[in-house]
Design a protein around this motif. Sequence first.
Motif, PDB file in Angstrom:
ATOM      1  N   VAL A 275      76.577   5.041  29.626  1.00 57.35           N
ATOM      2  CA  VAL A 275      76.283   6.464  29.661  1.00 57.35           C
ATOM      3  C   VAL A 275      75.180   6.721  28.633  1.00 57.35           C
ATOM      4  O   VAL A 275      75.262   6.257  27.496  1.00 57.35           O
ATOM      5  CB  VAL A 275      77.538   7.298  29.321  1.00 57.35           C
ATOM      6  CG1 VAL A 275      77.202   8.772  29.307  1.00 57.35           C
ATOM      7  CG2 VAL A 275      78.647   7.002  30.320  1.00 57.35           C
ATOM      8  N   MET A 276      74.140   7.403  29.053  1.00 58.34           N
ATOM      9  CA  MET A 276      73.054   7.774  28.157  1.00 58.34           C
ATOM     10  C   MET A 276      73.154   9.273  27.890  1.00 58.34           C
ATOM     11  O   MET A 276      73.607  10.034  28.746  1.00 58.34           O
ATOM     12  CB  MET A 276      71.706   7.478  28.802  1.00 58.34           C
ATOM     13  CG  MET A 276      71.531   6.049  29.289  1.00 58.34           C
ATOM     14  SD  MET A 276      71.645   4.823  27.963  1.00 58.34           S
ATOM     15  CE  MET A 276      69.920   4.797  27.422  1.00 58.34           C
ATOM     16  N   ARG A 277      72.735   9.685  26.727  1.00 58.39           N
ATOM     17  CA  ARG A 277      72.760  11.111  26.390  1.00 58.39           C
ATOM     18  C   ARG A 277      71.479  11.458  25.630  1.00 58.39           C
ATOM     19  O   ARG A 277      71.224  10.911  24.560  1.00 58.39           O
ATOM     20  CB  ARG A 277      73.992  11.418  25.530  1.00 58.39           C
ATOM     21  CG  ARG A 277      74.222  12.885  25.240  1.00 58.39           C
ATOM     22  CD  ARG A 277      74.477  13.730  26.455  1.00 58.39           C
ATOM     23  NE  ARG A 277      75.580  13.256  27.266  1.00 58.39           N
ATOM     24  CZ  ARG A 277      75.763  13.596  28.537  1.00 58.39           C
ATOM     25  NH1 ARG A 277      74.936  14.422  29.143  1.00 58.39           N
ATOM     26  NH2 ARG A 277      76.765  13.087  29.227  1.00 58.39           N
ATOM     27  N   HIS A 278      70.668  12.316  26.205  1.00 60.07           N
ATOM     28  CA  HIS A 278      69.405  12.732  25.590  1.00 60.07           C
ATOM     29  C   HIS A 278      69.591  14.020  24.790  1.00 60.07           C
ATOM     30  O   HIS A 278      70.021  15.027  25.347  1.00 60.07           O
ATOM     31  CB  HIS A 278      68.365  13.044  26.675  1.00 60.07           C
ATOM     32  CG  HIS A 278      67.798  11.841  27.357  1.00 60.07           C
ATOM     33  ND1 HIS A 278      68.549  11.004  28.150  1.00 60.07           N
ATOM     34  CD2 HIS A 278      66.534  11.333  27.364  1.00 60.07           C
ATOM     35  CE1 HIS A 278      67.767  10.035  28.621  1.00 60.07           C
ATOM     36  NE2 HIS A 278      66.542  10.212  28.171  1.00 60.07           N
TER      37      HIS A 278
ATOM     38  N   ALA B 146      66.271  12.066  20.711  1.00 60.10           N
ATOM     39  CA  ALA B 146      67.175  10.995  20.276  1.00 60.10           C
ATOM     40  C   ALA B 146      68.042  10.716  21.491  1.00 60.10           C
ATOM     41  O   ALA B 146      68.617  11.637  22.073  1.00 60.10           O
ATOM     42  CB  ALA B 146      68.021  11.435  19.094  1.00 60.10           C
TER      43      ALA B 146
ATOM     44  N   PHE C 278      71.258   8.492  22.946  1.00 61.57           N
ATOM     45  CA  PHE C 278      72.449   7.748  22.549  1.00 61.57           C
ATOM     46  C   PHE C 278      72.985   7.017  23.757  1.00 61.57           C
ATOM     47  O   PHE C 278      72.858   7.488  24.883  1.00 61.57           O
ATOM     48  CB  PHE C 278      73.507   8.717  22.018  1.00 61.57           C
ATOM     49  CG  PHE C 278      73.005   9.543  20.873  1.00 61.57           C
ATOM     50  CD1 PHE C 278      73.146   9.097  19.571  1.00 61.57           C
ATOM     51  CD2 PHE C 278      72.341  10.742  21.092  1.00 61.57           C
ATOM     52  CE1 PHE C 278      72.644   9.847  18.504  1.00 61.57           C
ATOM     53  CE2 PHE C 278      71.840  11.493  20.035  1.00 61.57           C
ATOM     54  CZ  PHE C 278      71.987  11.039  18.736  1.00 61.57           C
TER      55      PHE C 278
ATOM     56  N   THR D 291      76.506   4.955  25.345  1.00 60.55           N
ATOM     57  CA  THR D 291      77.926   4.661  25.197  1.00 60.55           C
ATOM     58  C   THR D 291      78.278   3.598  26.225  1.00 60.55           C
ATOM     59  O   THR D 291      78.224   3.850  27.431  1.00 60.55           O
ATOM     60  CB  THR D 291      78.774   5.923  25.445  1.00 60.55           C
ATOM     61  OG1 THR D 291      78.328   6.961  24.573  1.00 60.55           O
ATOM     62  CG2 THR D 291      80.242   5.648  25.166  1.00 60.55           C
TER      63      THR D 291
ATOM     64  N   PRO E  21      80.824   1.030  28.363  1.00 63.71           N
ATOM     65  CA  PRO E  21      82.087   1.400  29.021  1.00 63.71           C
ATOM     66  C   PRO E  21      83.299   1.484  28.089  1.00 63.71           C
ATOM     67  O   PRO E  21      84.079   2.406  28.174  1.00 63.71           O
ATOM     68  CB  PRO E  21      82.257   0.300  30.076  1.00 63.71           C
ATOM     69  CG  PRO E  21      80.871  -0.091  30.418  1.00 63.71           C
ATOM     70  CD  PRO E  21      80.096  -0.001  29.121  1.00 63.71           C
ATOM     71  N   GLU E  22      83.468   0.511  27.205  1.00 63.95           N
ATOM     72  CA  GLU E  22      84.667   0.542  26.362  1.00 63.95           C
ATOM     73  C   GLU E  22      84.300   0.585  24.877  1.00 63.95           C
ATOM     74  O   GLU E  22      85.069   0.143  24.025  1.00 63.95           O
ATOM     75  CB  GLU E  22      85.542  -0.702  26.611  1.00 63.95           C
ATOM     76  CG  GLU E  22      85.936  -0.924  28.043  1.00 63.95           C
ATOM     77  CD  GLU E  22      87.079  -0.015  28.490  1.00 63.95           C
ATOM     78  OE1 GLU E  22      88.179  -0.136  27.942  1.00 63.95           O
ATOM     79  OE2 GLU E  22      86.841   0.818  29.395  1.00 63.95           O
ATOM     80  N   GLY E  23      83.119   1.073  24.566  1.00 59.82           N
ATOM     81  CA  GLY E  23      82.706   0.945  23.167  1.00 59.82           C
ATOM     82  C   GLY E  23      82.303   2.246  22.518  1.00 59.82           C
ATOM     83  O   GLY E  23      82.428   3.327  23.095  1.00 59.82           O
ATOM     84  N   ASP E  24      81.823   2.115  21.305  1.00 58.03           N
ATOM     85  CA  ASP E  24      81.410   3.272  20.521  1.00 58.03           C
ATOM     86  C   ASP E  24      79.999   3.717  20.895  1.00 58.03           C
ATOM     87  O   ASP E  24      79.156   2.909  21.293  1.00 58.03           O
ATOM     88  CB  ASP E  24      81.409   2.921  19.028  1.00 58.03           C
ATOM     89  CG  ASP E  24      82.830   2.780  18.493  1.00 58.03           C
ATOM     90  OD1 ASP E  24      83.746   3.364  19.104  1.00 58.03           O
ATOM     91  OD2 ASP E  24      82.998   2.091  17.477  1.00 58.03           O
ATOM     92  N   THR E  25      79.758   4.986  20.726  1.00 57.13           N
ATOM     93  CA  THR E  25      78.439   5.556  20.966  1.00 57.13           C
ATOM     94  C   THR E  25      77.499   5.138  19.842  1.00 57.13           C
ATOM     95  O   THR E  25      77.877   5.121  18.684  1.00 57.13           O
ATOM     96  CB  THR E  25      78.551   7.090  21.004  1.00 57.13           C
ATOM     97  OG1 THR E  25      79.473   7.445  22.033  1.00 57.13           O
ATOM     98  CG2 THR E  25      77.210   7.743  21.270  1.00 57.13           C
ATOM     99  N   ARG E  26      76.278   4.772  20.202  1.00 55.28           N
ATOM    100  CA  ARG E  26      75.300   4.404  19.181  1.00 55.28           C
ATOM    101  C   ARG E  26      73.931   4.970  19.536  1.00 55.28           C
ATOM    102  O   ARG E  26      73.682   5.373  20.676  1.00 55.28           O
ATOM    103  CB  ARG E  26      75.232   2.885  19.009  1.00 55.28           C
ATOM    104  CG  ARG E  26      74.957   2.174  20.292  1.00 55.28           C
ATOM    105  CD  ARG E  26      74.946   0.641  20.125  1.00 55.28           C
ATOM    106  NE  ARG E  26      74.785   0.041  21.431  1.00 55.28           N
ATOM    107  CZ  ARG E  26      75.622  -0.826  21.987  1.00 55.28           C
ATOM    108  NH1 ARG E  26      76.688  -1.249  21.340  1.00 55.28           N
ATOM    109  NH2 ARG E  26      75.398  -1.295  23.200  1.00 55.28           N
ATOM    110  N   VAL E  27      73.051   4.970  18.540  1.00 51.24           N
ATOM    111  CA  VAL E  27      71.688   5.440  18.762  1.00 51.24           C
ATOM    112  C   VAL E  27      70.973   4.404  19.612  1.00 51.24           C
ATOM    113  O   VAL E  27      70.948   3.227  19.268  1.00 51.24           O
ATOM    114  CB  VAL E  27      70.928   5.623  17.430  1.00 51.24           C
ATOM    115  CG1 VAL E  27      69.547   6.196  17.697  1.00 51.24           C
ATOM    116  CG2 VAL E  27      71.711   6.505  16.470  1.00 51.24           C
TER     117      VAL E  27
ATOM    118  N   THR F 273      64.904   6.675  19.432  1.00 52.26           N
ATOM    119  CA  THR F 273      64.361   7.965  19.010  1.00 52.26           C
ATOM    120  C   THR F 273      62.856   7.919  19.212  1.00 52.26           C
ATOM    121  O   THR F 273      62.268   6.842  19.264  1.00 52.26           O
ATOM    122  CB  THR F 273      64.651   8.296  17.524  1.00 52.26           C
ATOM    123  OG1 THR F 273      64.041   7.287  16.696  1.00 52.26           O
ATOM    124  CG2 THR F 273      66.137   8.357  17.247  1.00 52.26           C
TER     125      THR F 273
END
Lengths: 146, 146, 146
Positions: free
Chosen positions: B74-77, B95, B97, B99, B101-107, B110
Motif C-alpha cells: 500500500v502506498m500513501r502520498h 512524502a 509511505f 506499507t 502486507p504484514e509489516g510496518d509503514t515506512r518512508v 520524498t
Amino acid sequence: MTPADLFAAYADTLDEGPLEIWPTFFTATATYRIVARENFSRGLPLALMLCESRAMMDDRVRAIQELSMYAPRVMRHVVSSVREPEPDRVMATYAVFETPPEGDTRVFSTGRYLGHLALDHGTIRFSELTVIYDTALIPTSLIYPL
Amino acid sequence: MTPADLFAAYADTLDEGPLEIWPTFFTATATYRIVARENFSRGLPLALMLCESRAMMDDRVRAIQELSMYAPRVMRHVVSSVREPEPDRVMATYAVFETPPEGDTRVFSTGRYLGHLALDHGTIRFSELTVIYDTALIPTSLIYPL
Amino acid sequence: MTPADLFAAYADTLDEGPLEIWPTFFTATATYRIVARENFSRGLPLALMLCESRAMMDDRVRAIQELSMYAPRVMRHVVSSVREPEPDRVMATYAVFETPPEGDTRVFSTGRYLGHLALDHGTIRFSELTVIYDTALIPTSLIYPL
C-alpha cells in the motif's frame, strides 16, 4: 501571499537553497528559535537555536556554509495544517525528512511552527517564528534551521 | 479545479487505484518522468521512468498489472506546499509511505513535483510532470509511478 | 470554517490536547470508527475502535485518561489532500508520527479520513468519521483516536 504560500516558499528555501535567502523571510528585528516541546510547555527559555535579529541569522548561515566537513544531506519539509487563528498569527505542523548521500530517507523531526507576521516594506515576513520539535533528545547533528 | 485539488486527486488515484486512471491526468502528448535530485540538478537526462506520451503511460500501466509476482504494497502520498509560481506552472512537495502486507509503514520516497498544466478538452491536465526524488540510490523495486 | 481548517483543528486537538475536546468535533449522534484498509475494502464491519455517539467518545476519553500506566508519547498528525467531493462529504490523507519519551520519531500510521459534515448548533461538526489505516496488522498499542 497567503500564510500557506509563505510556508511553502519558506520550506522550499530550506530544502532547495540557497540558504542565504532564509533570513529574508524575517523582519530585521525578528526572533527565530527552535525549542523542544518539553521546554516550551514548561515555559523554559532553553533553545536549541536562537537568533534575535536577522543579522544573527545571516551569521548563522555563514557559519553553516563554512562547515565544510559537514556531510551533505537532503532535507525535505512537509508542512501542513497552516492556519491563522488570529490576524498576523500563524500556526503550522511539519514533518522533516532527511536523506543521507547513499542511504534511505528517514524522519528527521516532527513538530509545530508558531509565528507572527508583519508587513515589512510591502512584503509579509515573520516578526517571530518558534519551531517546537517533538523529540525530547536534542539531535546533535542539527545545525540547520528548521 | 485548483492545483491543490488536482494533486489531491492525482495522489488518491495512485494510492487507491484503479491505476488505469493515472494516464488520464495527462494530455495525449505529455511527458512524465521520475529523476533523481542529483541528476536533475546536474541537468543529466537520466530518468528512472520516462513516458513521452499518454500512450506510453497506458503501456506502463499494463506492464505493471501483468507483473503478478509483484508483492502488493500500500502506498500513501502526502502532498504539501502546492503552489503555482507562474500561470500553468505548478510545484509541490511529497512524502510517499509504503506499507508491506504484514509489516510496518515506512518512508518510501520524498521529493518534489514540477509540472505544467494545460486546459485539455475542458479539463485541467498535466502537459508535463517531473518527479524529483531525494535519494541518490535508485530504489530498484520502483516500477510504479509516483 | 473550511474542511481544511476543520481537519487542522481536529489534528491539533489530538496532538496537543486536551483530549476532552476531541468529542466536540462530532455531533451527538455521530459515528467514529477506525478500520483497517483491508476490512474496509472487503466491506467487513470489523473496527479497531467504534464509537456510535458522542457519549461513547467521552467514555473513551475517560478510559484513556485513567490508564496511568500508559507511556506518554507525542503524536503528530500531518493531514493533506483535504477535499470535498460532494457537499458535506470530506476526504483527507494522513500520516501520523510518534515520538517516544527518549527516542526517535517514527511513522505510526498512514491512511485516509472519510467524513460527513453537519451544521450543528451553528458549528460544522463530523456526523460521521471513518479512519482507514494502511497496515494490515493491528497496532495493539493504539488506544488513542486518530
